[in-house]
Write a protein that holds these residues in place. Structure first.
Motif, PDB file in Angstrom:
ATOM      1  N   VAL A 162       1.081  -0.830  -0.240  1.00 47.41           N
ATOM      2  CA  VAL A 162      -0.110  -0.087  -0.115  1.00 47.41           C
ATOM      3  C   VAL A 162       0.972   0.782  -0.249  1.00 47.41           C
ATOM      4  O   VAL A 162       1.641   1.372   0.762  1.00 47.41           O
ATOM      5  CB  VAL A 162      -0.671   0.265   1.272  1.00 47.41           C
ATOM      6  CG1 VAL A 162      -1.777   0.991   1.215  1.00 47.41           C
ATOM      7  CG2 VAL A 162      -1.547  -0.984   1.279  1.00 47.41           C
ATOM      8  N   SER A 163       0.622   2.455  -0.418  1.00 47.47           N
ATOM      9  CA  SER A 163       1.523   3.728  -0.984  1.00 47.47           C
ATOM     10  C   SER A 163       1.070   4.176  -0.131  1.00 47.47           C
ATOM     11  O   SER A 163      -0.135   3.956   0.737  1.00 47.47           O
ATOM     12  CB  SER A 163       0.529   4.081  -2.551  1.00 47.47           C
ATOM     13  OG  SER A 163      -0.039   4.833  -2.200  1.00 47.47           O
ATOM     14  N   CYS A 164       1.829   5.156   0.490  1.00 46.28           N
ATOM     15  CA  CYS A 164       1.927   6.195   1.069  1.00 46.28           C
ATOM     16  C   CYS A 164       0.575   7.453   0.677  1.00 46.28           C
ATOM     17  O   CYS A 164       0.223   8.117   1.201  1.00 46.28           O
ATOM     18  CB  CYS A 164       3.048   6.890   1.800  1.00 46.28           C
ATOM     19  SG  CYS A 164       4.442   5.829   2.519  1.00 46.28           S
ATOM     20  N   ALA A 165       0.467   7.285  -0.365  1.00 43.63           N
ATOM     21  CA  ALA A 165      -0.278   7.998  -1.241  1.00 43.63           C
ATOM     22  C   ALA A 165      -1.792   7.800  -0.501  1.00 43.63           C
ATOM     23  O   ALA A 165      -1.853   8.702  -0.687  1.00 43.63           O
ATOM     24  CB  ALA A 165      -0.153   8.273  -2.701  1.00 43.63           C
ATOM     25  N   ASP A 166      -1.880   6.573  -1.658  1.00 42.11           N
ATOM     26  CA  ASP A 166      -3.430   5.660  -0.760  1.00 42.11           C
ATOM     27  C   ASP A 166      -3.646   6.057   0.979  1.00 42.11           C
ATOM     28  O   ASP A 166      -4.540   6.299   1.229  1.00 42.11           O
ATOM     29  CB  ASP A 166      -2.454   4.495  -1.352  1.00 42.11           C
ATOM     30  CG  ASP A 166      -3.179   4.146  -2.921  1.00 42.11           C
ATOM     31  OD1 ASP A 166      -4.518   5.670  -3.482  1.00 42.11           O
ATOM     32  OD2 ASP A 166      -3.115   3.104  -3.232  1.00 42.11           O
ATOM     33  N   ILE A 167      -2.310   5.666   1.798  1.00 42.22           N
ATOM     34  CA  ILE A 167      -2.825   5.939   3.107  1.00 42.22           C
ATOM     35  C   ILE A 167      -3.197   7.427   3.210  1.00 42.22           C
ATOM     36  O   ILE A 167      -4.543   7.502   3.848  1.00 42.22           O
ATOM     37  CB  ILE A 167      -2.031   5.707   4.300  1.00 42.22           C
ATOM     38  CG1 ILE A 167      -1.475   3.947   3.818  1.00 42.22           C
ATOM     39  CG2 ILE A 167      -1.795   6.253   4.847  1.00 42.22           C
ATOM     40  CD1 ILE A 167       0.407   3.880   4.254  1.00 42.22           C
ATOM     41  N   ILE A 168      -3.186   8.705   2.774  1.00 36.70           N
ATOM     42  CA  ILE A 168      -3.063   9.857   2.913  1.00 36.70           C
ATOM     43  C   ILE A 168      -4.633   9.459   2.376  1.00 36.70           C
ATOM     44  O   ILE A 168      -5.483  10.354   2.863  1.00 36.70           O
ATOM     45  CB  ILE A 168      -2.193  10.401   2.411  1.00 36.70           C
ATOM     46  CG1 ILE A 168      -1.011  10.671   3.206  1.00 36.70           C
ATOM     47  CG2 ILE A 168      -3.241  12.019   2.787  1.00 36.70           C
ATOM     48  CD1 ILE A 168       0.744  11.836   2.671  1.00 36.70           C
ATOM     49  N   SER A 169      -4.964   9.200   1.573  1.00 35.02           N
ATOM     50  CA  SER A 169      -6.478   9.865   0.439  1.00 35.02           C
ATOM     51  C   SER A 169      -7.247   9.259   1.966  1.00 35.02           C
ATOM     52  O   SER A 169      -8.437   9.469   1.878  1.00 35.02           O
ATOM     53  CB  SER A 169      -6.147   8.590  -0.172  1.00 35.02           C
ATOM     54  OG  SER A 169      -5.579   9.727  -1.293  1.00 35.02           O
ATOM     55  N   LEU A 170      -7.088   7.886   2.572  1.00 39.11           N
ATOM     56  CA  LEU A 170      -8.136   7.416   2.873  1.00 39.11           C
ATOM     57  C   LEU A 170      -7.935   7.852   4.122  1.00 39.11           C
ATOM     58  O   LEU A 170      -9.253   7.967   4.795  1.00 39.11           O
ATOM     59  CB  LEU A 170      -7.552   5.669   3.258  1.00 39.11           C
ATOM     60  CG  LEU A 170      -7.896   4.987   1.737  1.00 39.11           C
ATOM     61  CD1 LEU A 170      -7.228   3.119   1.957  1.00 39.11           C
ATOM     62  CD2 LEU A 170      -9.587   5.073   1.608  1.00 39.11           C
ATOM     63  N   ALA A 171      -7.111   8.035   4.720  1.00 39.26           N
ATOM     64  CA  ALA A 171      -7.005   9.147   5.850  1.00 39.26           C
ATOM     65  C   ALA A 171      -7.917  10.264   5.878  1.00 39.26           C
ATOM     66  O   ALA A 171      -9.090  10.269   7.104  1.00 39.26           O
ATOM     67  CB  ALA A 171      -5.322   8.703   6.967  1.00 39.26           C
ATOM     68  N   SER A 172      -7.849  10.691   5.364  1.00 38.64           N
ATOM     69  CA  SER A 172      -8.712  11.912   5.553  1.00 38.64           C
ATOM     70  C   SER A 172     -10.377  11.908   5.322  1.00 38.64           C
ATOM     71  O   SER A 172     -10.671  12.750   6.240  1.00 38.64           O
ATOM     72  CB  SER A 172      -8.168  12.603   3.500  1.00 38.64           C
ATOM     73  OG  SER A 172      -7.975  12.439   2.660  1.00 38.64           O
ATOM     74  N   ARG A 173     -10.267  10.579   4.180  1.00 44.85           N
ATOM     75  CA  ARG A 173     -11.839  10.665   4.530  1.00 44.85           C
ATOM     76  C   ARG A 173     -11.932  10.321   5.229  1.00 44.85           C
ATOM     77  O   ARG A 173     -13.620  10.395   6.098  1.00 44.85           O
ATOM     78  CB  ARG A 173     -12.076   9.371   3.056  1.00 44.85           C
ATOM     79  CG  ARG A 173     -13.471   9.275   2.992  1.00 44.85           C
ATOM     80  CD  ARG A 173     -13.993   8.016   3.839  1.00 44.85           C
ATOM     81  NE  ARG A 173     -13.156   7.268   4.146  1.00 44.85           N
ATOM     82  CZ  ARG A 173     -12.640   5.701   2.936  1.00 44.85           C
ATOM     83  NH1 ARG A 173     -14.313   5.763   1.933  1.00 44.85           N
ATOM     84  NH2 ARG A 173     -13.098   4.523   3.311  1.00 44.85           N
ATOM     85  N   ASP A 174     -11.904   8.777   6.257  1.00 43.83           N
ATOM     86  CA  ASP A 174     -12.060   8.511   7.312  1.00 43.83           C
ATOM     87  C   ASP A 174     -12.049  10.122   8.634  1.00 43.83           C
ATOM     88  O   ASP A 174     -13.025  10.130   8.780  1.00 43.83           O
ATOM     89  CB  ASP A 174     -11.439   7.071   8.495  1.00 43.83           C
ATOM     90  CG  ASP A 174     -11.322   6.322   6.668  1.00 43.83           C
ATOM     91  OD1 ASP A 174     -12.082   6.193   6.684  1.00 43.83           O
ATOM     92  OD2 ASP A 174     -10.704   4.986   7.172  1.00 43.83           O
TER      93      ASP A 174
END
Length: 335
Positions: A127-139
């Motif tokens: 899992v990319s760090c970029a995807d983590i940021i996207s999901l974390a901001s949504r959550d």
């Protein structure tokens, strides 16, 4: 909350994994675009792990919801959504953390680090760090009472940071609506996205220096901004006295429902109680003012449009396929 956010993925089995393997072998372009099912087989517990990490962070610090949302915004406006904002300085590269919009301001790096560490245990190098940021901001938005939206995934991480880009491309609270809109349109966004994404200021705080000129010397006039609500002005002058040592003191962007993501931000603008000049300026333009009034009346419409604009923003300059990499540590490029 009156809604739930369903995007947890089912556990995979061996047969599905074999099917995926052959699918990828036969479809070299399959990973070259974002997909809502990108990690369904390779990291089926991804969304649970990210949400737990965000929940833990918010339990310790309610401000972190706004910080994670802002982190995503500041990442995507520089080099696209490639997690370049997470990179530390090196001997050959100045990171974006030291840029003026980010220095002593952008937060949440440790939260992303913790989520990444958990994901490396569950599904290493996936899992990319970029995807983590996207999901974390949504959550973060959802857990603060805001909308939930499906996040397309499959971003890869950038190989370098861009400090100059951070200084130049990230909209500033001191800029005119025209300049801010120009920065949005340069990224493929539009005037509606300006109004909708500004609604992210439903949560979070601003440092006094970002709005103090409205309190004491508006436009070099030597007086306060005459458009600022009198009671709000008096309150802010106590919070941010006209002294340099108050510059980093924090004031809530929405003093009414400070930690709740809702449409009260827009109601504040309608009543002349927006904190930042760049926010209140949305009421000075007929087109943007009409949208502000609409969102102040229809919270569900705002929620729907906010999710759509966040997906649009999260697509800016996304690296996919063989571009970039999957960083093992979000702070450094892989060796």
């Amino acid at each position: 909350m009156g809604h739930r956010c369903h995007d947890e993925k089912p556990s995979f089995n061996l047969r599905k994994l074999i099917q995926l393997f052959f699918f990828l072998m036969l479809s070299p372009l399959a990973l070259c675009q974002l997909s809502y099912k990108f990690y369904d087989y390779t990291c089926p517990n991804l969304t649970r792990i990210v949400r737990y990490g965000v929940m833990s962070a918010l339990a310790n610090d309610s401000r972190m919801a706004a910080s994670l949302l802002r982190l995503h915004f500041h990442d995507c406006f520089v080099n696209g959504c490639d997690a370049s904002v997470l990179l530390d300085d090196t001997s050959s590269m100045e990171g974006e953390k030291g840029a003026a919009p980010n220095r002593n301001s952008v937060r949440g790096f440790e939260v992303i680090d913790a989520i990444k560490a958990s994901l490396e245990k569950a599904c290493p190098y996936t899992v990319s760090c970029a995807d983590i940021i996207s999901l974390a901001s949504r959550d973060a938005v959802y857990l603060a009472g805001g909308p939930c939206w499906s996040v397309p995934l499959g971003r890869r991480d950038g190989l370098t940071a861009n400090k100059d880009g951070a200084n130049d491309d990230i909209p500033s609270p001191f800029e005119s609506l025209q300049n801010i809109t120009a920065k949005f349109t340069a990224k493929g966004l539009d005037i509606k996205d300006v109004v909708v994404l500004s609604g992210g200021h439903s949560i979070g705080f601003a440092q006094c220096f970002t709005f103090k000129q409205r309190l004491f010397d508006f436009g070099g006039s030597g007086i306060a901004d005459p458009a600022l609500d009198t009671s709000l002005l008096q309150s802010l002058q106590k919070t941010c006295p006209d002294q340099d040592d108050s510059d980093t003191t924090l004031a809530p962007l929405d003093p009414v429902t400070t930690n709740k993501f809702d449409n009260v931000y827009y109601k504040n603008l309608v009543s002349g109680t927006g904190l930042l000049q760049s926010d209140q300026d949305l009421m000075g333009d007929n087109q943007t003012a009409a949208m502000v009034v609409t969102y102040s009346k229809y919270p569900l419409l705002f929620f729907r449009d906010f999710g759509a604009s966040m997906v649009k923003m999260s697509n800016i300059g996304a690296l996919t396929g063989k571009d970039g990499q999957i960083r093992r540590n979000c702070r450094v490029v892989n060796n």
